[in-house]
Design an enzyme around this catalytic site. Sequence first.
Site, short mmCIF file in Angstrom:
data_model
loop_
_atom_site.label_atom_id
_atom_site.label_comp_id
_atom_site.label_asym_id
_atom_site.label_seq_id
_atom_site.Cartn_x
_atom_site.Cartn_y
_atom_site.Cartn_z
N SER A 152 0.81 -1.42 0.61
CA SER A 152 0.20 -0.04 0.09
C SER A 152 0.43 1.15 0.14
O SER A 152 1.85 1.58 0.41
CB SER A 152 -0.94 0.17 1.31
OG SER A 152 -1.41 1.16 1.05
N TYR A 165 -1.19 -0.06 10.04
CA TYR A 165 -1.09 -0.38 8.27
C TYR A 165 0.15 0.01 8.01
O TYR A 165 1.00 -0.88 7.08
CB TYR A 165 -2.38 0.30 7.79
CG TYR A 165 -2.74 -0.25 6.12
CD1 TYR A 165 -3.41 -1.37 6.14
CD2 TYR A 165 -2.70 0.45 5.74
CE1 TYR A 165 -3.87 -1.93 4.72
CE2 TYR A 165 -2.86 0.34 3.98
CZ TYR A 165 -3.71 -0.87 4.08
OH TYR A 165 -3.80 -1.40 2.53
N LYS A 169 2.48 -3.11 5.69
CA LYS A 169 2.80 -2.85 3.83
C LYS A 169 3.90 -2.35 3.58
O LYS A 169 4.60 -3.27 3.12
CB LYS A 169 2.04 -2.43 3.49
CG LYS A 169 0.19 -2.40 3.91
CD LYS A 169 -0.45 -3.94 3.27
CE LYS A 169 -1.84 -4.13 2.37
NZ LYS A 169 -1.88 -5.66 2.13
N1 LIG Z 1 -8.51 0.21 -1.54
C1 LIG Z 1 -8.17 -0.18 -1.41
O1 LIG Z 1 -7.79 0.99 -2.23
C2 LIG Z 1 -6.83 -0.44 -1.15
C3 LIG Z 1 -5.04 0.54 -1.14
C4 LIG Z 1 -4.48 -0.28 -1.12
C5 LIG Z 1 -3.76 -1.56 -0.49
N2 LIG Z 1 -5.72 -2.20 -0.45
C6 LIG Z 1 -5.29 -3.59 0.16
O2 LIG Z 1 -6.11 -4.20 -0.61
C7 LIG Z 1 -6.25 -5.97 -0.08
C8 LIG Z 1 -7.84 -5.51 0.01
O3 LIG Z 1 -8.67 -4.80 0.54
P1 LIG Z 1 -10.05 -4.47 0.06
O4 LIG Z 1 -9.92 -3.17 -0.03
O5 LIG Z 1 -10.26 -5.07 -1.16
O6 LIG Z 1 -10.05 -4.31 1.38
P2 LIG Z 1 -11.82 -5.81 1.72
O7 LIG Z 1 -11.88 -5.17 3.20
O8 LIG Z 1 -13.20 -5.87 0.91
O9 LIG Z 1 -11.30 -7.37 2.16
C9 LIG Z 1 -10.38 -7.15 2.49
C10 LIG Z 1 -10.75 -8.81 2.56
O10 LIG Z 1 -9.80 -9.51 3.62
C11 LIG Z 1 -10.25 -10.10 4.56
N3 LIG Z 1 -9.70 -10.55 5.57
C12 LIG Z 1 -9.36 -9.57 6.73
N4 LIG Z 1 -9.07 -10.85 7.81
C13 LIG Z 1 -8.40 -11.55 7.49
C14 LIG Z 1 -8.18 -12.84 7.72
N5 LIG Z 1 -7.31 -13.12 8.93
N6 LIG Z 1 -8.20 -14.10 7.08
C15 LIG Z 1 -9.22 -14.21 5.64
N7 LIG Z 1 -9.67 -13.37 5.61
C16 LIG Z 1 -9.12 -12.21 6.12
C17 LIG Z 1 -11.76 -9.28 4.61
O11 LIG Z 1 -13.26 -10.51 5.38
C18 LIG Z 1 -12.27 -8.77 3.37
O12 LIG Z 1 -13.12 -9.94 2.59
C19 LIG Z 1 -5.68 -5.55 1.53
O13 LIG Z 1 -4.23 -6.07 1.92
C20 LIG Z 1 -6.06 -4.26 1.38
O14 LIG Z 1 -4.47 -3.88 2.49
C21 LIG Z 1 -6.72 -1.94 -0.35
#
Ligand SMILES: NC(=O)c1ccc[n+]([C@@H]2O[C@H](COP(=O)([O-])OP(=O)(O)OC[C@H]3O[C@@H](n4cnc5c(N)ncnc54)[C@H](O)[C@@H]3O)[C@@H](O)[C@H]2O)c1
Length: 307
Positions: A152, A165, A169
Amino acid sequence: MAIRFDERVAIVTGAGGGLGRTYALALAARGARVVVNDYGGSVNGAGASSEPAERVAAEIRAAGGEAIANGADVTNLAQVRDMAAQAIATWGRIDILVNNAGILRDASFAKMTPESFKAVVDVHLLGSAYCTLAAWPHMRAANYGRIVMVSSTSGVYGNFGQSNYGAAKMGLVGFMNVLSIEGAKNNIGVSALIPTAATRMTEGVMSEKLRDLIDPAAVAPALLLLASEEAPRRAILSAGAGGYARTYVLETEGVWLKAGDRTPETLAARLAEISDKSTLHEYETAAGQAGKFLRKAAADAGISLTG
Ligand SMILES: NC(=O)c1ccc[n+]([C@@H]2O[C@H](COP(=O)([O-])OP(=O)(O)OC[C@H]3O[C@@H](n4cnc5c(N)ncnc54)[C@H](O)[C@@H]3O)[C@@H](O)[C@H]2O)c1
């Protein structure tokens, strides 16, 4: 040539919604057999449900793809090992691992609790390590693997309220760097992806109009490239709103000082030279970086580094 994943088996963690779901659907649409993992908790990690993973696996099967659901908590090593065993029992291999599962517990550091710091590091960093530990022997034995760490900008560049976080990351970038070196001889490619997308994790961060522009589907092509045979090694790709870029960790050439000059005052006086961005260089290994300083010290001392 079209990028395909026929006969490949992929585990996507946190694929019950958001970006993970998009990755799972995109991999399956190009032929991959997908283990859709999700613990099914809330955005801050509370609760659990097998339903989100089952729903996405059903969605893939309904579209003619192959998928199984898995409800492992990535912080639980026994459950993660069972997940890898489930993939092996079903399809006999693990070719691709996408370490995507994540939670948020945002707070300024003044209000950060040790529990919130640990919970976030556990899911992102330790969870990625556990899933990789479970997949690694299978990839080594098959002499093939692709692992994508989801990083991230909060770690690479910083974001207020996300010290837990951001630390986790950026830790994944270090993890990726080392595994890229160790996995190379077994054709295990390890890389990192920095997404920006409208998901429940980024709710309330911007207006609905702008959120429409950061469709998670726009991130999937970058994931597909990193998960493919053509994946660039040790690459950090960032993707969002239709933009795709490569992120680097770089270091300036710096200066080398004789023993008597090694003072903080000299460093302050020469900071502009030390910081000169025109000399930025990417090092492939820790030894490569150390060699830069050592070569200069050895040359000054009249010692040959080649023996
Ligand atoms: N959305 C963004 O702009 C963004 C930016 C940078 C990084 N990210 C990263 O992308 C990834 C996906 O995030 P997202 O935005 O789709 O959010 P999201 O909350 O929709 O997805 C995260 C998923 O991980 C699952 N999860 C959480 N803890 C868990 C565990 N212990 N075991 C198994 N599953 C687990 C949750 O149930 C959820 O479905 C994450 O790692 C997040 O940090 C997202």
